[in-house]
Design a protein around this motif. Sequence first.
Motif, PDB file in Angstrom:
ATOM      1  N   ALA A 238       0.963  -1.307   0.279  1.00 34.51           N
ATOM      2  CA  ALA A 238      -0.383  -0.143  -0.193  1.00 34.51           C
ATOM      3  C   ALA A 238       1.033   1.246   0.299  1.00 34.51           C
ATOM      4  CB  ALA A 238      -0.899   0.670   1.526  1.00 34.51           C
ATOM      5  N   LEU A 239       0.728   2.346   0.128  1.00 36.55           N
ATOM      6  CA  LEU A 239       0.855   4.138  -0.019  1.00 36.55           C
ATOM      7  C   LEU A 239       0.176   4.820   0.438  1.00 36.55           C
ATOM      8  CD1 LEU A 239       0.516   5.904  -2.756  1.00 36.55           C
ATOM      9  CD2 LEU A 239       1.245   4.078  -4.220  1.00 36.55           C
ATOM     10  N   MET A 240       0.589   5.502   0.781  1.00 35.49           N
ATOM     11  CA  MET A 240      -0.416   6.627   1.050  1.00 35.49           C
ATOM     12  C   MET A 240      -0.016   8.051   0.794  1.00 35.49           C
ATOM     13  SD  MET A 240      -1.418   7.979   4.626  1.00 35.49           S
ATOM     14  CE  MET A 240      -0.416   9.277   5.132  1.00 35.49           C
ATOM     15  N   VAL A 241      -0.202   9.367   0.138  1.00 34.37           N
ATOM     16  CA  VAL A 241       0.432  10.074  -0.488  1.00 34.37           C
ATOM     17  C   VAL A 241      -0.504  11.348   0.047  1.00 34.37           C
ATOM     18  CG1 VAL A 241      -0.879   9.629  -2.633  1.00 34.37           C
ATOM     19  CG2 VAL A 241       0.796  11.340  -2.480  1.00 34.37           C
ATOM     20  N   SER A 242      -0.119  12.584   0.540  1.00 30.61           N
ATOM     21  CA  SER A 242      -0.543  13.353   1.027  1.00 30.61           C
ATOM     22  C   SER A 242      -0.213  14.678   0.377  1.00 30.61           C
ATOM     23  CB  SER A 242      -0.723  13.337   2.439  1.00 30.61           C
ATOM     24  OG  SER A 242      -0.716  14.329   2.978  1.00 30.61           O
ATOM     25  N   THR A 243      -0.736  16.268   0.282  1.00 29.44           N
ATOM     26  CA  THR A 243      -0.315  17.570  -0.858  1.00 29.44           C
ATOM     27  C   THR A 243       1.162  17.793   0.480  1.00 29.44           C
ATOM     28  OG1 THR A 243      -2.129  18.233   0.603  1.00 29.44           O
ATOM     29  CG2 THR A 243      -2.751  17.571  -0.813  1.00 29.44           C
ATOM     30  N   VAL A 244       0.577  17.554   2.152  1.00 34.41           N
ATOM     31  CA  VAL A 244       2.218  17.643   2.227  1.00 34.41           C
ATOM     32  C   VAL A 244       2.764  16.513   3.795  1.00 34.41           C
ATOM     33  CG1 VAL A 244       0.504  20.062   3.659  1.00 34.41           C
ATOM     34  CG2 VAL A 244       0.542  18.226   4.525  1.00 34.41           C
TER      35      VAL A 244
ATOM     36  N   VAL B 117       2.162  13.466   5.822  1.00 35.38           N
ATOM     37  CA  VAL B 117       3.563  12.531   5.838  1.00 35.38           C
ATOM     38  C   VAL B 117       2.333  11.283   4.808  1.00 35.38           C
ATOM     39  CG1 VAL B 117       3.931  10.192   7.014  1.00 35.38           C
ATOM     40  CG2 VAL B 117       3.807  12.137   8.643  1.00 35.38           C
ATOM     41  N   SER B 118       3.381  11.059   3.420  1.00 35.18           N
ATOM     42  CA  SER B 118       3.936  10.461   3.181  1.00 35.18           C
ATOM     43  C   SER B 118       4.414   9.103   3.347  1.00 35.18           C
ATOM     44  CB  SER B 118       3.496  10.392   1.245  1.00 35.18           C
ATOM     45  OG  SER B 118       2.761  12.009   1.808  1.00 35.18           O
ATOM     46  N   GLY B 119       3.985   8.111   2.367  1.00 38.87           N
ATOM     47  CA  GLY B 119       4.860   6.472   2.603  1.00 38.87           C
ATOM     48  C   GLY B 119       4.555   5.019   1.596  1.00 38.87           C
ATOM     49  N   PHE B 120       5.429   4.420   1.808  1.00 38.45           N
ATOM     50  CA  PHE B 120       4.571   3.345   0.992  1.00 38.45           C
ATOM     51  C   PHE B 120       5.146   2.018   2.660  1.00 38.45           C
ATOM     52  CE2 PHE B 120       6.638   5.121  -2.576  1.00 38.45           C
ATOM     53  CZ  PHE B 120       6.436   5.037  -3.762  1.00 38.45           C
ATOM     54  N   VAL B 121       4.297   1.196   1.925  1.00 35.64           N
ATOM     55  CA  VAL B 121       4.324   0.459   3.470  1.00 35.64           C
ATOM     56  C   VAL B 121       4.332  -1.433   2.390  1.00 35.64           C
ATOM     57  CG1 VAL B 121       1.991  -1.320   5.387  1.00 35.64           C
ATOM     58  CG2 VAL B 121       1.896   1.564   4.857  1.00 35.64           C
ATOM     59  N   ASP B 122       4.771  -1.833   2.988  1.00 29.98           N
ATOM     60  CA  ASP B 122       5.205  -3.468   2.444  1.00 29.98           C
ATOM     61  C   ASP B 122       3.687  -4.531   3.302  1.00 29.98           C
ATOM     62  OD1 ASP B 122       5.648  -4.503   4.991  1.00 29.98           O
ATOM     63  OD2 ASP B 122       7.853  -4.170   3.881  1.00 29.98           O
ATOM     64  N   GLY B 123       3.559  -5.725   3.059  1.00 32.66           N
ATOM     65  CA  GLY B 123       2.401  -6.590   3.632  1.00 32.66           C
ATOM     66  C   GLY B 123       2.737  -6.950   4.588  1.00 32.66           C
ATOM     67  N   GLU B 124       3.792  -6.883   5.588  1.00 31.88           N
ATOM     68  CA  GLU B 124       4.025  -6.961   7.107  1.00 31.88           C
ATOM     69  C   GLU B 124       3.427  -5.317   7.617  1.00 31.88           C
ATOM     70  OE1 GLU B 124       7.881  -9.542   7.937  1.00 31.88           O
ATOM     71  OE2 GLU B 124       7.680 -10.708   6.979  1.00 31.88           O
ATOM     72  N   GLY B 125       3.304  -5.010   7.595  1.00 33.75           N
ATOM     73  CA  GLY B 125       2.857  -3.324   7.513  1.00 33.75           C
ATOM     74  C   GLY B 125       4.582  -2.113   7.998  1.00 33.75           C
ATOM     75  N   SER B 126       5.513  -2.726   7.884  1.00 34.08           N
ATOM     76  CA  SER B 126       5.949  -1.953   7.641  1.00 34.08           C
ATOM     77  C   SER B 126       6.409  -1.326   6.604  1.00 34.08           C
ATOM     78  CB  SER B 126       7.594  -2.933   7.575  1.00 34.08           C
ATOM     79  OG  SER B 126       7.598  -3.787   8.649  1.00 34.08           O
ATOM     80  N   VAL B 127       5.945   0.827   7.404  1.00 39.35           N
ATOM     81  CA  VAL B 127       6.288   1.658   6.205  1.00 39.35           C
ATOM     82  C   VAL B 127       8.184   1.543   5.394  1.00 39.35           C
ATOM     83  CG1 VAL B 127       6.609   4.223   6.317  1.00 39.35           C
ATOM     84  CG2 VAL B 127       5.213   2.375   7.627  1.00 39.35           C
TER      85      VAL B 127
END
Length: 535
Positions: free
Chosen positions: A449-455, A457-467
Amino acid sequence: MTLPPPALTEPGPAADAPGPPLRLPVAAALAVASGAALLLALPPYDLWWLAPVGVALLAAAVHRRRLRAGFGLGYLAGLVLFVPLLEWTTIGGGWLPWIILSLAQAAYLGLAGLAGAWTSPLADRWRALWPLLTGLIWGGQEFLRDRTPFGGFPWGRLAFSQGDAPTLRLAAYGGAPLVTFVVAVAGGALLALAWRRSGIPAAAGFAVTAAVLLGGPAALPLETPAGPTTAVAIVQGNVPRLGLDFNAQRRAVLDNHVNATIALAADVAAGRQKQPALVVWPENSSDIDPLRNDDAAALIQSAADAIKAPILVGTLQRTDVPGDIYNVGILWRPGGAGPDLDQQYEKRHPVPFAEYMPLRSIARLVTDKVDLVRNMLGGDHPGVIDTGAAVVGDVICFEVAYDDIVRDTVDGGAQILTVQTNNATFNEAEALQQLAMVRLRAVEHGREALMVSTVGVSGFVDGEGSVHGSTGFNTGAVVVRDMNLDGPRTLATRSGLWPEALIVFGTVVALIGVLPLRRRKTRIDSDDVTVSEER
């Protein structure tokens, strides 16, 4: 902590016979401590081990109390939790919505306190049931809070505090409801251990139960995504100024994301960065509707053409009805192809009182300020977008908190999960709370998964929940990462609503099943009063 035992009055199968509850000042102190522990378990503090402690403290406070006192003590714990937890809402909405929302959310912990007081006779008669009862009460409370009113507001769930805990792995087996249930059961075991002095076998049993529930999930296997990979870029363009006037900066925000993407293209051309197959922009990266504004469309097209990859753009789409809008993620293809109208997602769960006004005509009788709230319409299909490089399961902002909205994308064939969000009207604590939800969803559904924000926090997450590649807050950033596609179809995904349905069914059974014991207690109390009066 060892809580004083009430005096035994008669032998029986109970671990200890009914007696008076804790003194009210002690119970109130425990309720305050419970709310504080639950708060500190959640981001940005992340002291996950305090979650079962908070559960135990509230259960101790309400045990054997009258129902009204149980509700009041639960409400007190809820205020201590939610008032500071939701403080970030003041940035966008001021103090009044913050207080109203906090008061409303605290009421659900009030119901949990009431339920704990109501089921006390069961815990008194069969002490081994106390952990199970606690888990059922918390699961039932979250079931209600996640859905009512106006679709619910699942912020602050126990499951979202477990990002760094072994219990996070349970998400793959039963989703967020199972994680919450197990953490609460562990809290009930801690309380049963501490409530009174008991025999060594019983104490050892409760201690082992808590330890196994909290630490044992570390041994559970996770089948993480191991299929082909594709390079994905997230672009955090930042905004000129945080706060509500973000909406007055629409062109500057769009320019930031366009320029950052063009700069990424230059780095790719120079060999400093890997060529992405997909670029993801955040929610509100173009608050100018590019389907109605040629300048915005030209800017987005220039970015897509430069990077030579499709861009998932977060934007607002106007309708022919003045004031009605959709919050969408739309795929913008390179090579002059432009927007792919078949590959877009309209946010299904707009936020009440922020993105739309429930009961607007009635609210208008109270104040005309309701018309300052725009009318965001909800979409009617899951966010499954085929980008060519990957099938994306897209959710927008707060939707990541809702189990069914995320699960629907995986059921629809999503290979990776994307969360487009805009935190410019909030703060870093809110962004970290959202990222914790993304971590749980990745484990829950076996999808990176990934989260992308305008400001941020953004980042990628693997299948074990690590960022991975986490960005800072209130800054511009671009991160490229290879993402694994086609993770396993986890038990949580396959079972859908069943884990939570079983928890809710158990809660109802417990609430009804205590009736005979409560009637017996009422009859005994009545007989005692009669005897006392005769004497």
